[in-house]
Design a protein around this motif. Sequence first.
Motif, PDB file in Angstrom:
ATOM      1  N   SER A  88     -68.186 -14.535 -39.358  1.00 31.70           N
ATOM      2  CA  SER A  88     -67.988 -15.825 -38.989  1.00 31.70           C
ATOM      3  C   SER A  88     -69.125 -16.684 -38.335  1.00 31.70           C
ATOM      4  CB  SER A  88     -66.454 -16.173 -38.382  1.00 31.70           C
ATOM      5  OG  SER A  88     -66.407 -15.544 -37.004  1.00 31.70           O
ATOM      6  N   ASN A  89     -69.077 -17.691 -38.285  1.00 30.21           N
ATOM      7  CA  ASN A  89     -70.218 -18.414 -37.713  1.00 30.21           C
ATOM      8  C   ASN A  89     -69.538 -19.280 -36.138  1.00 30.21           C
ATOM      9  OD1 ASN A  89     -71.973 -17.873 -39.498  1.00 30.21           O
ATOM     10  ND2 ASN A  89     -71.535 -20.035 -40.456  1.00 30.21           N
ATOM     11  N   LYS A  90     -68.490 -18.512 -35.584  1.00 34.16           N
ATOM     12  CA  LYS A  90     -68.071 -18.969 -34.459  1.00 34.16           C
ATOM     13  C   LYS A  90     -68.984 -18.871 -33.068  1.00 34.16           C
ATOM     14  CE  LYS A  90     -63.336 -17.627 -35.421  1.00 34.16           C
ATOM     15  NZ  LYS A  90     -62.258 -16.544 -34.835  1.00 34.16           N
ATOM     16  N   THR A  91     -68.743 -19.706 -32.403  1.00 30.31           N
ATOM     17  CA  THR A  91     -69.748 -19.497 -31.015  1.00 30.31           C
ATOM     18  C   THR A  91     -68.879 -18.803 -30.024  1.00 30.31           C
ATOM     19  OG1 THR A  91     -68.813 -21.756 -30.170  1.00 30.31           O
ATOM     20  CG2 THR A  91     -70.808 -21.611 -31.481  1.00 30.31           C
ATOM     21  N   HIS A  92     -69.420 -17.855 -29.480  1.00 33.69           N
ATOM     22  CA  HIS A  92     -68.982 -16.950 -28.630  1.00 33.69           C
ATOM     23  C   HIS A  92     -68.929 -17.610 -27.189  1.00 33.69           C
ATOM     24  CE1 HIS A  92     -68.211 -13.883 -31.463  1.00 33.69           C
ATOM     25  NE2 HIS A  92     -69.329 -14.012 -31.811  1.00 33.69           N
ATOM     26  N   SER A  93     -67.800 -17.758 -26.529  1.00 36.01           N
ATOM     27  CA  SER A  93     -67.941 -18.173 -25.145  1.00 36.01           C
ATOM     28  C   SER A  93     -68.318 -17.331 -24.239  1.00 36.01           C
ATOM     29  CB  SER A  93     -66.629 -18.961 -24.890  1.00 36.01           C
ATOM     30  OG  SER A  93     -65.380 -18.208 -24.853  1.00 36.01           O
ATOM     31  N   THR A  94     -68.785 -17.414 -23.341  1.00 33.30           N
ATOM     32  CA  THR A  94     -69.198 -16.425 -22.246  1.00 33.30           C
ATOM     33  C   THR A  94     -68.184 -16.449 -21.302  1.00 33.30           C
ATOM     34  OG1 THR A  94     -70.799 -17.717 -21.142  1.00 33.30           O
ATOM     35  CG2 THR A  94     -71.592 -16.286 -22.712  1.00 33.30           C
ATOM     36  N   THR A  95     -67.684 -15.439 -20.768  1.00 29.71           N
ATOM     37  CA  THR A  95     -66.825 -15.375 -19.738  1.00 29.71           C
ATOM     38  C   THR A  95     -67.333 -15.537 -18.079  1.00 29.71           C
ATOM     39  OG1 THR A  95     -66.427 -13.111 -19.872  1.00 29.71           O
ATOM     40  CG2 THR A  95     -64.942 -14.394 -21.007  1.00 29.71           C
ATOM     41  N   LYS A  96     -66.839 -16.055 -17.377  1.00 31.23           N
ATOM     42  CA  LYS A  96     -67.449 -16.079 -15.976  1.00 31.23           C
ATOM     43  C   LYS A  96     -67.021 -14.757 -15.163  1.00 31.23           C
ATOM     44  CE  LYS A  96     -68.320 -18.997 -11.950  1.00 31.23           C
ATOM     45  NZ  LYS A  96     -68.681 -18.150 -11.274  1.00 31.23           N
ATOM     46  N   THR A  97     -67.926 -14.098 -14.777  1.00 36.24           N
ATOM     47  CA  THR A  97     -67.525 -13.037 -13.946  1.00 36.24           C
ATOM     48  C   THR A  97     -67.782 -13.100 -12.602  1.00 36.24           C
ATOM     49  OG1 THR A  97     -69.730 -12.020 -14.380  1.00 36.24           O
ATOM     50  CG2 THR A  97     -67.733 -11.431 -16.180  1.00 36.24           C
ATOM     51  N   THR A  98     -67.037 -12.643 -11.724  1.00 43.10           N
ATOM     52  CA  THR A  98     -67.304 -12.862 -10.322  1.00 43.10           C
ATOM     53  C   THR A  98     -67.697 -11.430  -9.761  1.00 43.10           C
ATOM     54  OG1 THR A  98     -64.949 -12.365  -9.888  1.00 43.10           O
ATOM     55  CG2 THR A  98     -65.676 -14.697  -9.908  1.00 43.10           C
ATOM     56  N   PRO A  99     -68.675 -11.063  -8.803  1.00 45.38           N
ATOM     57  CA  PRO A  99     -68.933  -9.805  -8.559  1.00 45.38           C
ATOM     58  C   PRO A  99     -67.840  -9.379  -7.731  1.00 45.38           C
ATOM     59  CG  PRO A  99     -70.246 -11.393  -7.233  1.00 45.38           C
ATOM     60  CD  PRO A  99     -69.473 -12.213  -8.332  1.00 45.38           C
ATOM     61  N   TRP A 100     -67.627  -7.974  -7.531  1.00 41.80           N
ATOM     62  CA  TRP A 100     -66.922  -7.185  -7.057  1.00 41.80           C
ATOM     63  C   TRP A 100     -67.103  -7.219  -5.700  1.00 41.80           C
ATOM     64  CZ3 TRP A 100     -62.254  -5.409  -8.143  1.00 41.80           C
ATOM     65  CH2 TRP A 100     -61.187  -4.563  -7.283  1.00 41.80           C
ATOM     66  N   THR A 101     -66.202  -7.523  -4.584  1.00 42.11           N
ATOM     67  CA  THR A 101     -66.244  -7.541  -3.451  1.00 42.11           C
ATOM     68  C   THR A 101     -65.829  -6.136  -2.572  1.00 42.11           C
ATOM     69  OG1 THR A 101     -64.232  -8.592  -2.719  1.00 42.11           O
ATOM     70  CG2 THR A 101     -66.167 -10.119  -3.081  1.00 42.11           C
ATOM     71  N   TRP A 102     -66.932  -5.465  -2.249  1.00 42.10           N
ATOM     72  CA  TRP A 102     -66.480  -4.244  -1.723  1.00 42.10           C
ATOM     73  C   TRP A 102     -66.186  -4.153  -0.297  1.00 42.10           C
ATOM     74  CZ3 TRP A 102     -66.086  -0.371  -5.196  1.00 42.10           C
ATOM     75  CH2 TRP A 102     -66.888  -0.313  -6.341  1.00 42.10           C
ATOM     76  N   PRO A 103     -64.921  -3.599   0.127  1.00 44.22           N
ATOM     77  CA  PRO A 103     -64.448  -3.879   1.660  1.00 44.22           C
ATOM     78  C   PRO A 103     -65.355  -3.406   2.741  1.00 44.22           C
ATOM     79  CG  PRO A 103     -63.216  -2.250   0.316  1.00 44.22           C
ATOM     80  CD  PRO A 103     -64.028  -2.501  -0.705  1.00 44.22           C
TER      81      PRO A 103
END
Length: 55
Positions: free
Chosen positions: A38-53
């Motif tokens: 298909s010719n769907k446009t793929h939306s990019t998901t916003k990822t947040t960086p992991w905050t290490w304790p």
Amino acid sequence: MPQLNPNPWFFIMLVSWMTFSLIIQPKLLSLTLTNHPSNKTHSTTKTTPWTWPWT
């Protein structure tokens, strides 16, 4: 050593290769695909960086 005699095995290989390329392969290639691309446009998901304790 009979396995070094290519006489029967070469003919069997040729016959099986010709059978595949002339009979089976065109039948397989003529089948229609069930999932067309298909010719769907793929939306990019916003990822947040992991905050290490410990940082």
